[in-house]
Scaffold this motif. Structure first.
Motif, PDB file in Angstrom:
ATOM      1  N   SER A  39      20.667  37.025  61.786  1.00  0.00           N
ATOM      2  CA  SER A  39      20.120  36.014  60.989  1.00  0.00           C
ATOM      3  C   SER A  39      20.836  35.841  59.727  1.00  0.00           C
ATOM      4  O   SER A  39      20.522  34.608  58.905  1.00  0.00           O
ATOM      5  CB  SER A  39      18.504  36.811  60.684  1.00  0.00           C
ATOM      6  OG  SER A  39      18.602  37.750  59.841  1.00  0.00           O
ATOM      7  N   PHE A  40      21.705  36.273  59.340  1.00  0.00           N
ATOM      8  CA  PHE A  40      22.574  36.369  58.022  1.00  0.00           C
ATOM      9  C   PHE A  40      23.289  34.997  58.309  1.00  0.00           C
ATOM     10  O   PHE A  40      24.203  34.673  57.053  1.00  0.00           O
ATOM     11  CB  PHE A  40      23.304  37.327  57.650  1.00  0.00           C
ATOM     12  CG  PHE A  40      22.413  38.417  57.536  1.00  0.00           C
ATOM     13  CD1 PHE A  40      20.925  38.470  56.917  1.00  0.00           C
ATOM     14  CD2 PHE A  40      23.125  39.964  57.406  1.00  0.00           C
ATOM     15  CE1 PHE A  40      20.534  39.488  56.564  1.00  0.00           C
ATOM     16  CE2 PHE A  40      22.082  41.302  57.340  1.00  0.00           C
ATOM     17  CZ  PHE A  40      20.889  40.672  56.797  1.00  0.00           C
ATOM     18  N   GLY A  41      23.671  34.283  59.502  1.00  0.00           N
ATOM     19  CA  GLY A  41      24.481  33.249  59.613  1.00  0.00           C
ATOM     20  C   GLY A  41      25.598  33.364  60.314  1.00  0.00           C
ATOM     21  O   GLY A  41      25.594  34.082  60.920  1.00  0.00           O
ATOM     22  N   ASP A  42      26.669  32.686  59.652  1.00  0.00           N
ATOM     23  CA  ASP A  42      28.263  32.640  60.429  1.00  0.00           C
ATOM     24  C   ASP A  42      28.683  34.088  60.846  1.00  0.00           C
ATOM     25  O   ASP A  42      28.727  34.917  60.259  1.00  0.00           O
ATOM     26  CB  ASP A  42      28.928  31.924  59.509  1.00  0.00           C
ATOM     27  CG  ASP A  42      30.703  31.845  59.989  1.00  0.00           C
ATOM     28  OD1 ASP A  42      30.647  32.169  61.219  1.00  0.00           O
ATOM     29  OD2 ASP A  42      31.202  31.343  59.255  1.00  0.00           O
ATOM     30  N   LEU A  43      28.634  33.889  62.239  1.00  0.00           N
ATOM     31  CA  LEU A  43      29.055  35.426  62.768  1.00  0.00           C
ATOM     32  C   LEU A  43      30.425  35.874  62.771  1.00  0.00           C
ATOM     33  O   LEU A  43      30.990  36.784  62.585  1.00  0.00           O
ATOM     34  CB  LEU A  43      28.746  35.276  64.361  1.00  0.00           C
ATOM     35  CG  LEU A  43      27.305  35.335  64.544  1.00  0.00           C
ATOM     36  CD1 LEU A  43      26.917  35.252  66.154  1.00  0.00           C
ATOM     37  CD2 LEU A  43      26.378  36.431  63.975  1.00  0.00           C
ATOM     38  N   ASN A  46      30.666  37.830  59.505  1.00  0.00           N
ATOM     39  CA  ASN A  46      29.450  38.711  59.088  1.00  0.00           C
ATOM     40  C   ASN A  46      29.653  40.180  59.353  1.00  0.00           C
ATOM     41  O   ASN A  46      29.874  40.518  60.672  1.00  0.00           O
ATOM     42  CB  ASN A  46      28.330  37.890  60.410  1.00  0.00           C
ATOM     43  CG  ASN A  46      26.976  38.735  59.965  1.00  0.00           C
ATOM     44  OD1 ASN A  46      27.033  39.942  59.556  1.00  0.00           O
ATOM     45  ND2 ASN A  46      25.925  38.096  60.099  1.00  0.00           N
ATOM     46  N   SER A  47      30.110  41.015  58.343  1.00  0.00           N
ATOM     47  CA  SER A  47      30.537  42.534  58.724  1.00  0.00           C
ATOM     48  C   SER A  47      29.091  43.263  59.190  1.00  0.00           C
ATOM     49  O   SER A  47      29.517  44.122  59.961  1.00  0.00           O
ATOM     50  CB  SER A  47      31.143  42.865  57.413  1.00  0.00           C
ATOM     51  OG  SER A  47      29.907  43.014  56.375  1.00  0.00           O
ATOM     52  N   GLU A  48      28.132  42.895  58.856  1.00  0.00           N
ATOM     53  CA  GLU A  48      26.899  43.569  59.505  1.00  0.00           C
ATOM     54  C   GLU A  48      26.796  43.398  60.678  1.00  0.00           C
ATOM     55  O   GLU A  48      26.367  44.342  61.614  1.00  0.00           O
ATOM     56  CB  GLU A  48      25.513  43.116  58.742  1.00  0.00           C
ATOM     57  CG  GLU A  48      25.290  43.468  57.228  1.00  0.00           C
ATOM     58  CD  GLU A  48      25.899  42.535  56.158  1.00  0.00           C
ATOM     59  OE1 GLU A  48      26.853  41.562  56.696  1.00  0.00           O
ATOM     60  OE2 GLU A  48      25.926  42.681  55.045  1.00  0.00           O
TER      61      GLU A  48
END
Length: 160
Positions: A39-43, A46-48
Motif C-alpha cells: 500500500s506504500f506504492g512503488d515496489l 519499497n524497503s518495507e
C-alpha cells in the motif's frame, strides 16, 4: 531421502509446536506485512516490501525444514527403558572429579541439543561417554578443552 532422527517426546512436541506457529500465526502476520507494504506504492524502491518478502522466504524455508524433521522423526518410547542406566531421555547428575563441581545434563537427540540449557546430544563426547553408565560409574572424556574425568552421581528420566 532424509535420515531418521531420534527425539524425546518433548523435543518432538517442540518441533510440532514451532511448525504450527510458523504455518498459521507467522504466515498470517507476514501476509499482512506484505499487504501493508504494497500500500506504500512503488515496489521497486519499497524497503518495507523487500523486508517482508525476505521474511516470508525465511519463514517458508524453516517450514520446509521442520516438515522434513517431523516427517523423519523417531520418538523415543520411554515406557520400557531401564531408568537406572544412562540413555536417550535421561537426566544425569555428574561430578567433575578434578574440580569437584556437579553438573546435571539432559541427554537428547542431536537435533534437540542445546549446551547452554545443559541439553547434550547422545553423540557429543560427554553424552556418548555417559551412555549405558549407572550411578557410581566413572568415565574419562576427551573434549576439545582436554580430558574430563566424571563420576555419575544420579540417573533419572527427563521430566517433560
Amino acid at each position: 531421502m532424509a535420515k531418521k532422527q531420534m527425539y524425546t517426546q518433548q523435543g518432538y512436541q517442540e518441533l510440532v509446536d514451532e511448525l504450527h506457529y510458523l504455518k498459521h500465526e507467522k504466515r498470517e502476520k507476514i501476509k499482512s506485512d506484505i499487504a501493508l507494504a504494497r500500500s506504500f506504492g512503488d515496489l521497486s524502491e519499497n524497503s518495507e516490501y523487500d523486508e517482508a518478502r525476505n521474511e516470508q522466504a525465511k519463514n517458508e524455508a524453516r517450514i520446509k525444514e521442520l516438515e522434513e524433521l517431523v516427517e523423519n522423526a523417531v520418538i523415543l518410547d520411554e515406557s520400557n527403558i531401564d531408568t537406572s542406566v544412562v540413555s536417550l531421555g535421561s537426566t544425569v547428575k555428574v561430578k567433575n572429579i578434578d574440580i569437584g563441581a556437579e553438573f546435571t545434563y539432559d541427554l537428547v537427540g542431536s537435533n534437540e541439543s542445546n549446551p547452554m540449557e545443559f541439553k547434550i546430544s547422545d553423540q557429543s563426547p560427554i553424552g556418548a561417554a555417559l551412555m549405558g553408565k549407572k550411578a557410581g560409574d566413572k568415565v574419562e572424556v576427551s573434549t576439545p578443552g582436554g580430558v574430563v574425568r566424571l563420576e555419575v552421581v544420579e540417573v533419572s528420566r527427563t521430566q517433560g
